[in-house]
Design an enzyme around this catalytic site. Sequence first.
Site, short mmCIF file in Angstrom:
data_model
loop_
_atom_site.label_atom_id
_atom_site.label_comp_id
_atom_site.label_asym_id
_atom_site.label_seq_id
_atom_site.Cartn_x
_atom_site.Cartn_y
_atom_site.Cartn_z
N ASP A 1 0.94 -1.09 0.00
CA ASP A 1 0.09 -0.07 -0.05
C ASP A 1 0.93 1.25 -0.05
O ASP A 1 2.04 1.20 0.47
CB ASP A 1 -0.95 0.10 1.09
CG ASP A 1 -1.72 1.24 1.48
OD1 ASP A 1 -2.45 1.45 0.40
OD2 ASP A 1 -1.79 1.81 2.46
N THR B 1 -3.36 1.30 -4.27
CA THR B 1 -3.62 2.54 -3.83
C THR B 1 -4.81 3.02 -4.39
O THR B 1 -5.46 2.42 -5.34
CB THR B 1 -2.45 3.58 -4.38
OG1 THR B 1 -2.50 5.05 -3.98
CG2 THR B 1 -2.41 3.43 -5.98
N GLY B 2 -5.33 4.10 -3.61
CA GLY B 2 -6.72 4.84 -4.22
C GLY B 2 -6.33 5.79 -5.18
O GLY B 2 -7.40 6.23 -5.87
#
Length: 96
Positions: A10, A44-45
């Site tokens: 992440d 990730t966003g």
Amino acid sequence: MDSYKVIIFDLDGTLFYKDQMISDNAAKKIIELEEKGIVIGLATGRFLNELDSFIEQLQLKKYQGFVICANGAEVISILKKSGDNFLNDLKYSLFI
């Protein structure tokens, strides 16, 4: 670590050091994993166009890494750019 085939990191709040950057030491260790044949992914966003510097820093294209971006809406092979079918190409079971 020889039993690992894939490691997914992440970014925000995990891999980032300061100022939303990956430390040189962390990048060096991740590249060492890639050199051992371990496939590296980033989760990730964020959107793909926000990840260019991290893809380059971690040499994901050279070592055929991938990204899971846009909060999981896209799974993209850095080398092939083949989208969701990349998971089938890995020949590994990924449980995210």
